[in-house]
Motif scaffolding. Sequence first.
Motif, mmCIF file in Angstrom:
data_model
loop_
_atom_site.group_PDB
_atom_site.id
_atom_site.type_symbol
_atom_site.label_atom_id
_atom_site.label_comp_id
_atom_site.label_asym_id
_atom_site.label_seq_id
_atom_site.Cartn_x
_atom_site.Cartn_y
_atom_site.Cartn_z
ATOM 1 N N LEU A 186 0.832 -1.201 0.000
ATOM 2 C CA LEU A 186 0.000 0.000 0.000
ATOM 3 C C LEU A 186 0.871 1.257 0.000
ATOM 4 O O LEU A 186 0.583 2.224 -0.713
ATOM 5 C CB LEU A 186 -0.921 -0.005 1.222
ATOM 6 C CG LEU A 186 -1.942 1.134 1.309
ATOM 7 C CD1 LEU A 186 -2.905 1.076 0.123
ATOM 8 C CD2 LEU A 186 -2.722 1.067 2.625
ATOM 9 N N ILE A 187 1.953 1.235 0.783
ATOM 10 C CA ILE A 187 2.872 2.377 0.806
ATOM 11 C C ILE A 187 3.607 2.486 -0.524
ATOM 12 O O ILE A 187 3.796 3.586 -1.062
ATOM 13 C CB ILE A 187 3.881 2.245 1.959
ATOM 14 C CG1 ILE A 187 3.155 2.119 3.300
ATOM 15 C CG2 ILE A 187 4.824 3.457 1.989
ATOM 16 C CD1 ILE A 187 4.087 1.912 4.483
ATOM 17 N N GLN A 188 4.028 1.352 -1.063
ATOM 18 C CA GLN A 188 4.727 1.359 -2.354
ATOM 19 C C GLN A 188 3.853 1.923 -3.458
ATOM 20 O O GLN A 188 4.318 2.677 -4.323
ATOM 21 C CB GLN A 188 5.180 -0.059 -2.699
ATOM 22 C CG GLN A 188 6.288 -0.589 -1.801
ATOM 23 C CD GLN A 188 6.611 -2.040 -2.059
ATOM 24 O OE1 GLN A 188 5.724 -2.824 -2.405
ATOM 25 N NE2 GLN A 188 7.872 -2.431 -1.887
ATOM 26 N N GLU A 189 2.569 1.576 -3.446
ATOM 27 C CA GLU A 189 1.631 2.099 -4.440
ATOM 28 C C GLU A 189 1.490 3.611 -4.319
ATOM 29 O O GLU A 189 1.444 4.329 -5.317
ATOM 30 C CB GLU A 189 0.266 1.426 -4.253
ATOM 31 C CG GLU A 189 -0.777 1.887 -5.253
ATOM 32 C CD GLU A 189 -2.134 1.238 -5.013
ATOM 33 O OE1 GLU A 189 -3.110 1.656 -5.665
ATOM 34 O OE2 GLU A 189 -2.213 0.309 -4.169
ATOM 35 N N TYR A 190 1.459 4.073 -3.071
ATOM 36 C CA TYR A 190 1.355 5.521 -2.860
ATOM 37 C C TYR A 190 2.614 6.231 -3.355
ATOM 38 O O TYR A 190 2.526 7.263 -4.030
ATOM 39 C CB TYR A 190 1.144 5.795 -1.374
ATOM 40 C CG TYR A 190 1.099 7.274 -1.025
ATOM 41 C CD1 TYR A 190 -0.043 8.036 -1.258
ATOM 42 C CD2 TYR A 190 2.205 7.898 -0.488
ATOM 43 C CE1 TYR A 190 -0.076 9.384 -0.963
ATOM 44 C CE2 TYR A 190 2.180 9.248 -0.180
ATOM 45 C CZ TYR A 190 1.039 9.990 -0.414
ATOM 46 O OH TYR A 190 1.010 11.323 -0.115
ATOM 47 N N LEU A 191 3.784 5.676 -3.053
ATOM 48 C CA LEU A 191 5.043 6.294 -3.479
ATOM 49 C C LEU A 191 5.172 6.326 -4.994
ATOM 50 O O LEU A 191 5.759 7.256 -5.556
ATOM 51 C CB LEU A 191 6.226 5.539 -2.874
ATOM 52 C CG LEU A 191 6.627 5.866 -1.438
ATOM 53 C CD1 LEU A 191 7.775 4.963 -0.992
ATOM 54 C CD2 LEU A 191 7.018 7.321 -1.307
ATOM 55 N N ALA A 192 4.627 5.330 -5.651
ATOM 56 C CA ALA A 192 4.738 5.242 -7.112
ATOM 57 C C ALA A 192 4.056 6.417 -7.804
ATOM 58 O O ALA A 192 4.390 6.758 -8.944
ATOM 59 C CB ALA A 192 4.144 3.930 -7.605
ATOM 60 N N ASN A 193 3.107 7.035 -7.123
ATOM 61 C CA ASN A 193 2.374 8.164 -7.706
ATOM 62 C C ASN A 193 2.939 9.521 -7.298
ATOM 63 O O ASN A 193 2.354 10.557 -7.603
ATOM 64 C CB ASN A 193 0.900 8.091 -7.288
ATOM 65 C CG ASN A 193 0.212 6.861 -7.840
ATOM 66 O OD1 ASN A 193 0.416 6.494 -8.998
ATOM 67 N ND2 ASN A 193 -0.595 6.200 -7.014
ATOM 68 N N LEU A 194 4.083 9.502 -6.606
ATOM 69 C CA LEU A 194 4.696 10.741 -6.140
ATOM 70 C C LEU A 194 5.994 11.013 -6.884
ATOM 71 O O LEU A 194 6.711 10.088 -7.282
ATOM 72 C CB LEU A 194 4.996 10.670 -4.636
ATOM 73 C CG LEU A 194 3.817 10.617 -3.673
ATOM 74 C CD1 LEU A 194 4.347 10.547 -2.234
ATOM 75 C CD2 LEU A 194 2.904 11.831 -3.827
ATOM 76 N N ASP A 195 6.308 12.293 -7.056
ATOM 77 C CA ASP A 195 7.605 12.693 -7.599
ATOM 78 C C ASP A 195 8.555 12.904 -6.425
ATOM 79 O O ASP A 195 8.768 14.008 -5.955
ATOM 80 C CB ASP A 195 7.463 13.987 -8.420
ATOM 81 C CG ASP A 195 8.784 14.408 -9.050
ATOM 82 O OD1 ASP A 195 9.694 13.551 -9.119
ATOM 83 O OD2 ASP A 195 8.907 15.585 -9.441
ATOM 84 N N THR A 196 9.095 11.815 -5.916
ATOM 85 C CA THR A 196 9.945 11.879 -4.730
ATOM 86 C C THR A 196 11.085 10.883 -4.861
ATOM 87 O O THR A 196 10.966 9.861 -5.554
ATOM 88 C CB THR A 196 9.144 11.563 -3.450
ATOM 89 O OG1 THR A 196 10.037 11.571 -2.322
ATOM 90 C CG2 THR A 196 8.472 10.208 -3.538
ATOM 91 N N LYS A 197 12.206 11.195 -4.221
ATOM 92 C CA LYS A 197 13.356 10.294 -4.210
ATOM 93 C C LYS A 197 13.353 9.421 -2.957
ATOM 94 O O LYS A 197 14.299 8.665 -2.727
ATOM 95 C CB LYS A 197 14.651 11.101 -4.303
ATOM 96 C CG LYS A 197 14.813 11.838 -5.633
ATOM 97 C CD LYS A 197 16.128 12.582 -5.715
ATOM 98 C CE LYS A 197 16.266 13.293 -7.058
ATOM 99 N NZ LYS A 197 17.551 14.039 -7.149
#
Length: 278
Positions: A186-197
């Motif tokens: 769930l966290i990985q899915e959220y990160l995938a939609n962010l422009d973050t390092k």
Amino acid sequence: MRICKNDITDQIRDLFDANPLRIPEARIQPMCMLEIQDHKPKYLGEFRFLVKNGFNHPIQVNTSPVAQISNVKTKKIDFKIGFDILGNFIKAFGLDPAAVSASIKGTKKMSFSFGNVVRKYIDTLELGHILVANDIKGDPENIFIKEFSEKKEVTLALITDILTSTDFSLATYKDNTTNAEINIPLIQEYLANLDTKLTIEKISDNEIKFKGDTPLTYAFTCVEINIDPTTGKFSRGQWLDNIRSVKGSTTTSTATEQLEIPKLLLDDNQANPLLIDF
């Protein structure tokens, strides 16, 4: 706000006389200034801007890893208290705490740790020597210097040491003996939609590590600095006088051993250290 006694805050206090920050941030660096009133600090800016004609003397900022704190977990604490603290770290790394909270439902207890901890610091004796040897003074025309001198309840503090980290881990528990699984996809899915390092790494079913690319300061140490509003002379109690005696002594090593430059603590309760707000 105070947090329960734990290994990390104990070591921050005992080893470094440092003040933990509630919200970590990169701007808190050695040779920066704080204005402190009623134990509440306010970030002012760089020391060089308080100096008349600017501070143009190089001073070394030393860097060293801190094994005593790196990857040391806190004790298991109540989830609400712990996540109130950790949520600010999550925000500082560009992630919405709500996204993490949604992945750890049912958690009652938690612990966390900091990784890749690095200490950055200046030598206060070196700074004192530079100030005295070059007759460096504050700028009397700086509008803040007069204001500080008129407010007796206000203290100026120079940041001398900081602790930084690029990553932290979170471990979750249902109670003191039972782990609580983290929904990492769930966290990985959220990160995938962010422009973050920011990246995440699974340590176990109940522990996850967050890694960023920017070292953030999460604790600092400072010393008090006074500026005469008329002459601009810098002082810190007997600080500069002691440094002068060291400089002029033929037995420098003995004088240095006797020299004491105590740190300025914003909170002296070592069992329950204060989390500093800016």
